[in-house]
Write a protein that holds these residues in place. Structure first.
Motif, PDB file in Angstrom:
ATOM      1  N   GLU A 183       0.834  -1.207   0.000  1.00 17.65           N
ATOM      2  CA  GLU A 183       0.000   0.000   0.000  1.00 17.65           C
ATOM      3  C   GLU A 183       0.864   1.251   0.000  1.00 17.65           C
ATOM      4  O   GLU A 183       0.613   2.203  -0.750  1.00 17.65           O
ATOM      5  N   GLN A 184       1.915   1.254   0.831  1.00 21.22           N
ATOM      6  CA  GLN A 184       2.833   2.389   0.873  1.00 21.22           C
ATOM      7  C   GLN A 184       3.619   2.513  -0.433  1.00 21.22           C
ATOM      8  O   GLN A 184       3.931   3.625  -0.881  1.00 21.22           O
ATOM      9  N   ALA A 187       1.446   4.286  -2.886  1.00 19.24           N
ATOM     10  CA  ALA A 187       1.322   5.691  -2.508  1.00 19.24           C
ATOM     11  C   ALA A 187       2.578   6.475  -2.849  1.00 19.24           C
ATOM     12  O   ALA A 187       2.517   7.692  -3.107  1.00 19.24           O
ATOM     13  N   SER A 188       3.733   5.809  -2.851  1.00 19.24           N
ATOM     14  CA  SER A 188       4.993   6.476  -3.173  1.00 19.24           C
ATOM     15  C   SER A 188       5.289   6.473  -4.669  1.00 19.24           C
ATOM     16  O   SER A 188       5.941   7.380  -5.186  1.00 19.24           O
ATOM     17  N   TRP A 202      -8.200   4.909   3.045  1.00 12.35           N
ATOM     18  CA  TRP A 202      -7.409   5.236   4.234  1.00 12.35           C
ATOM     19  C   TRP A 202      -8.328   5.223   5.447  1.00 12.35           C
ATOM     20  O   TRP A 202      -9.496   5.615   5.362  1.00 12.35           O
ATOM     21  N   ILE A 273      11.596   3.602  -0.040  1.00  6.16           N
ATOM     22  CA  ILE A 273      10.934   3.719   1.252  1.00  6.16           C
ATOM     23  C   ILE A 273      11.290   2.496   2.097  1.00  6.16           C
ATOM     24  O   ILE A 273      11.403   1.388   1.580  1.00  6.16           O
ATOM     25  N   PHE A 275       9.742   0.447   5.265  1.00  3.50           N
ATOM     26  CA  PHE A 275       8.480   0.295   5.989  1.00  3.50           C
ATOM     27  C   PHE A 275       8.729  -0.606   7.191  1.00  3.50           C
ATOM     28  O   PHE A 275       9.045  -1.786   7.038  1.00  3.50           O
ATOM     29  N   ALA A 458      10.483  -0.573  -2.234  1.00  3.64           N
ATOM     30  CA  ALA A 458       9.961  -0.607  -0.870  1.00  3.64           C
ATOM     31  C   ALA A 458      10.552  -1.808  -0.154  1.00  3.64           C
ATOM     32  O   ALA A 458      10.585  -2.915  -0.695  1.00  3.64           O
TER      33      ALA A 458
END
Length: 483
Positions: A183-184, A187-188, A202, A273, A275, A458
């Motif tokens: 999910e992140q 989003a990135s 969200w 990223i 996480f 990620a």
């Protein structure tokens, strides 16, 4: 066996509560004429009703059953910031009644007809389906047309159901480290595209969502010209058309909202990223921006690249013992416990090519990242053999044929093709195109589409689990959501 060719992964499920079926009489008044749009050698026929809703019928008389689906060209990508998750929340609320059908009654009636049903939401579409004895098709068409046009429920039903949606988010995303990381990653990776938002929404948006948000989304997007009815099974097309005219054809027409272009800007450098989440193993995902397959006839260079990337993904991980498995997960000095690839090149939004892996004992995420990229670089440098490519195309052909044994698969492919604006026989055309991909084209895309400027990485950084938190199976979830 993986089906690398699949255009949609439909998550099947059942709502089954027993009740005696009611008699649903169809009004005898004449219905407006419909226009025939297209047909295929398999017997599929496409029509358009006077109100703009389309109908696709695929006869298959091998068993006295039928699958009835309604697909809408609306999903989470059509939401606006602040109301993420509303398309999925509406899918839930569509089971909560109409003026004539109380909450929960829809599922009970379908079960009493001897059927099963469910619904699904993705970034690109929302769908509803029932599989029933063919002689009960009129009943489910009446039920589905009623809730399409007259979905209504008291605020208290929404207040209860939104808590169900929140719990779904917790179970499928918040409590699943790899899913939360993916999910992140989305989003990135995306800045302008609505693909950056999760389908489930969200949590803050779900907390703030109101019954009117859901009703407004229904009024805006659930209009006949934004939907298609798909029926596959032991049916006669003209009879199904008559039923569609008597049910869906009576829904008043409405305009489809104008969709603003939200093109993703060119990426100017690698993004990374980390996480952090309680987990037992690290996990790494590499997302490369890729060309989208927009047509299956009169191809552009971008379309040809998308096809070659599909083939590349199949060569890397499309069968047991494929390249990533051999190179990364086998041998005494193996780098990964698992490694995979995927070319998400069919959709209404931007495309991605994903490489993922879980480090083996004694290895880390950086080792896996290097090994994944090295395998793509090897294809770019050395190419692939014609026999290797022939193997995956043979598997594509076999899995396409096997899928046609399922009415649900036939209906799902037709609905998905309609959502993407592809012809009815897009699967056959796509298979033919994939058979024409050459080893040189696969080598070319491996050399051109995997640079740093197109990459977002990620990494799941495992954290200690709280003492009272049990270990759970860690897996990434698909982008679609099922009711």
């Amino acid at each position: 066996m993986k089906r690398a060719l699949t255009l949609i992964a439909l998550l099947a499920g059942v709502h089954a509560l027993a009740q005696q079926p009611s008699t649903l009489a169809l009004a005898p008044a004449p219905a407006p004429a419909a226009a025939a749009l297209a047909g295929t050698p398999s017997g599929a026929q496409q029509f358009q009703l006077a109100n703009g809703m389309q109908l696709i019928v695929q006869p298959d008389r091998r068993a006295p059953t039928a699958v009835h689906m309604v697909w809408l060209r609306v999903g989470s990508m059509d939401e606006v910031d602040g109301t993420s998750g509303v398309a999925h929340a509406l899918e839930h609320m569509m089971f909560k009644g109409t003026k004539d059908v109380p909450p929960g009654e829809f599922s009970r009636r379908v079960a009493a007809l001897g059927g099963q049903e469910n619904a699904f939401t993705s970034r690109d579409y929302t769908g509803y389906y029932q599989q029933i004895p063919a002689e009960r098709l009129a009943d489910v068409m009446q039920l589905e047309a009623d809730r399409f046009a007259h979905n209504q429920w008291p605020d208290e039903e929404f207040t209860r159901e939104i808590e169900v949606v929140k719990e779904e988010r917790r179970m499928r995303t918040d409590d699943q480290p790899r899913a939360a990381m993916i999910e992140q990653l989305y989003a990135s990776t995306f800045i302008a595209s609505p693909y950056r938002r999760p389908v489930v929404g969200w949590m803050s948006d779900l907390d703030a969502m109101t019954p009117q948000d859901v009703r407004d989304f229904h009024a805006r997007w659930y209009v006949p010209a934004n939907a298609v009815i798909v029926v596959a099974g032991d049916v006669e097309p003209q009879r199904v058309l008559a039923l569609a005219q008597q049910t869906y054809g009576r829904i008043p027409p409405g305009p489809v909202p104008v969709r603003k272009p939200r093109e993703e800007p060119e990426q100017k450098g690698i993004r990374r990223i980390d996480f952090k989440a309680p987990a037992d193993q690290a996990y790494v995902a590499l997302a490369f921006r890729a060309p989208r397959l927009e047509r299956v006839q009169e191809l552009t260079a971008s379309d040809r690249d998308a096809l070659a990337l599909l083939a590349l993904s199949a060569v890397l991980s499309g069968y047991d013992g494929a390249r990533l498995q051999r190179a990364l997960t086998q041998g005494a000095d193996r780098v990964a416990d698992s490694a995979d690839s995927g070319a998400s090149v069919v959709g209404r939004g931007p495309a991605l090519f994903l490489l993922t892996g879980v480090p083996a004992a004694g290895k880390n995420a950086q080792d896996v990242e290097r090994a994944l990229r090295a395998e793509v670089a090897r294809v770019a440098r050395e190419g692939i053999g014609a026999d290797e490519l022939a193997r995956v195309t043979t598997q594509w052909a076999a899995s396409t044929i096997y899928a046609r044994d399922s009415l649900q698969s036939q209906a799902s492919d037709l609905g998905s093709n309609w959502v993407q604006g592809l012809p009815l026989d897009a699967d056959d055309r796509l298979l033919q195109l994939l058979r024409g991909v050459t080893p040189a084209e696969v080598q070319s895309v491996a050399a051109r589409w995997f640079g740093d400027d197109q990459l977002t990485v990620a990494t799941l950084v495992p954290q200690p689990r709280p003492a009272n938190q049990p270990a759970r199976a860690e897996s990434a979830v698909p982008s679609g959501r099922m009711h």
